[in-house]
Design a protein around this motif. Structure first.
Motif, short mmCIF file in Angstrom:
data_model
loop_
_atom_site.label_atom_id
_atom_site.label_comp_id
_atom_site.label_asym_id
_atom_site.label_seq_id
_atom_site.Cartn_x
_atom_site.Cartn_y
_atom_site.Cartn_z
N GLU A 29 -3.09 14.71 6.78
CA GLU A 29 -2.23 14.24 5.69
C GLU A 29 -0.93 13.67 6.26
OE1 GLU A 29 -0.78 13.12 2.08
OE2 GLU A 29 -2.82 13.67 2.61
N ASN A 30 -0.35 14.34 7.23
CA ASN A 30 0.88 13.83 7.86
C ASN A 30 0.62 12.54 8.63
OD1 ASN A 30 3.54 15.55 7.82
ND2 ASN A 30 1.80 16.94 7.55
N LEU A 31 -0.51 12.42 9.26
CA LEU A 31 -0.86 11.19 9.98
C LEU A 31 -0.98 10.03 8.99
CD1 LEU A 31 -1.66 9.64 12.51
CD2 LEU A 31 -4.02 10.45 12.16
N ARG A 32 -1.64 10.27 7.87
CA ARG A 32 -1.77 9.22 6.84
C ARG A 32 -0.40 8.78 6.36
NH1 ARG A 32 -1.18 8.62 1.90
NH2 ARG A 32 -0.80 10.79 1.40
N ARG A 33 0.49 9.73 6.09
CA ARG A 33 1.85 9.41 5.65
C ARG A 33 2.63 8.66 6.71
NH1 ARG A 33 3.38 14.97 3.85
NH2 ARG A 33 1.90 15.28 2.20
N GLU A 34 2.51 9.09 7.95
CA GLU A 34 3.24 8.46 9.05
C GLU A 34 2.77 7.02 9.24
OE1 GLU A 34 6.36 8.37 11.25
OE2 GLU A 34 5.77 10.28 10.37
N LEU A 35 1.47 6.77 9.10
CA LEU A 35 0.94 5.41 9.20
C LEU A 35 1.49 4.53 8.08
CD1 LEU A 35 -2.71 6.20 10.25
CD2 LEU A 35 -1.12 4.76 11.53
N ALA A 36 1.55 5.07 6.86
CA ALA A 36 2.10 4.32 5.72
C ALA A 36 3.58 4.01 5.93
CB ALA A 36 1.88 5.09 4.43
N THR A 37 4.33 4.99 6.41
CA THR A 37 5.75 4.80 6.67
C THR A 37 5.96 3.77 7.78
OG1 THR A 37 6.25 7.07 6.01
CG2 THR A 37 7.89 5.96 7.38
N ALA A 38 5.16 3.85 8.83
CA ALA A 38 5.28 2.91 9.94
C ALA A 38 4.99 1.48 9.48
CB ALA A 38 4.33 3.31 11.07
N GLU A 39 4.00 1.32 8.62
CA GLU A 39 3.67 -0.01 8.12
C GLU A 39 4.79 -0.55 7.22
OE1 GLU A 39 0.09 -2.53 6.01
OE2 GLU A 39 -0.21 -0.43 6.49
N ARG A 40 5.30 0.31 6.35
CA ARG A 40 6.36 -0.10 5.43
C ARG A 40 7.66 -0.44 6.17
NH1 ARG A 40 5.67 3.90 2.43
NH2 ARG A 40 7.18 5.31 3.33
#
Length: 156
Positions: free
Chosen positions: A23-34
């Motif tokens: 779940e944290n990896l998914r969030r971190e990927l979304a934050t990195a893209e944004r």
């Protein structure tokens, strides 16, 4: 030894459990893209030093090695980074930093692990590093990490 967790923490090491890590990896990927930012994943894996031995053969010895390695990780990473135990002898760190910092951290972890003579004689630590790419999915980065060759750093 059983590998169990409550969804948040691994019951043996108290590091992040797989569901919490993913779940944290998914969030971190979304934050990195944004934000167009970068982060790095580091995978550490323990292997028996004795070719004839199996990490599963002497449970208490390897349980203590796992606990020792988890402590090395906990004392080596910053509060904003996430350490997880994803497999019995596999640990992964989400590091909010570029690969140069990841390489430095990896070296510190391996040096610290090697300084624990009784545990480092039992198990060899190998690692792999990948930096997230913009637009990459969790599965894509984890596949790249799995396909990355594990490197063992020998300490004299």
């Amino acid at each position: 030894m059983t590998f169990s967790h409550d969804g948040l923490r691994d019951s043996l090491t108290m590091l992040a459990a797989p569901p919490y890590f993913y779940e944290n990896l998914r969030r971190e990927l979304a934050t990195a893209e944004r934000n167009r930012s970068r982060f790095t994943l580091i995978r550490f894996q323990l292997f028996p030093r004795d070719e004839q031995a199996s990490l599963a053969s002497e449970e208490s010895q390897y349980e203590l090695a796992i606990l020792s390695f988890a402590e090395v990780l906990k004392t080596s990473v910053r509060a904003e980074d996430l350490c997880a135990r994803l497999g019995r002898f596999e640990f992964t760190v989400i590091l909010k930093a570029p690969s140069a910092v990841a390489e430095s951290l990896t070296s510190r972890v391996v040096t610290s692990w090697s300084s624990h003579q009784e545990w480092s004689k039992t198990a060899l630590c190998k690692s792999a590093i990948v930096t997230a790419k913009i637009g990459e999915s969790s599965l894509e980065i984890l596949n790249r990490l799995d396909n990355q060759e594990l490197i063992g750093i020998t300490q004299s």
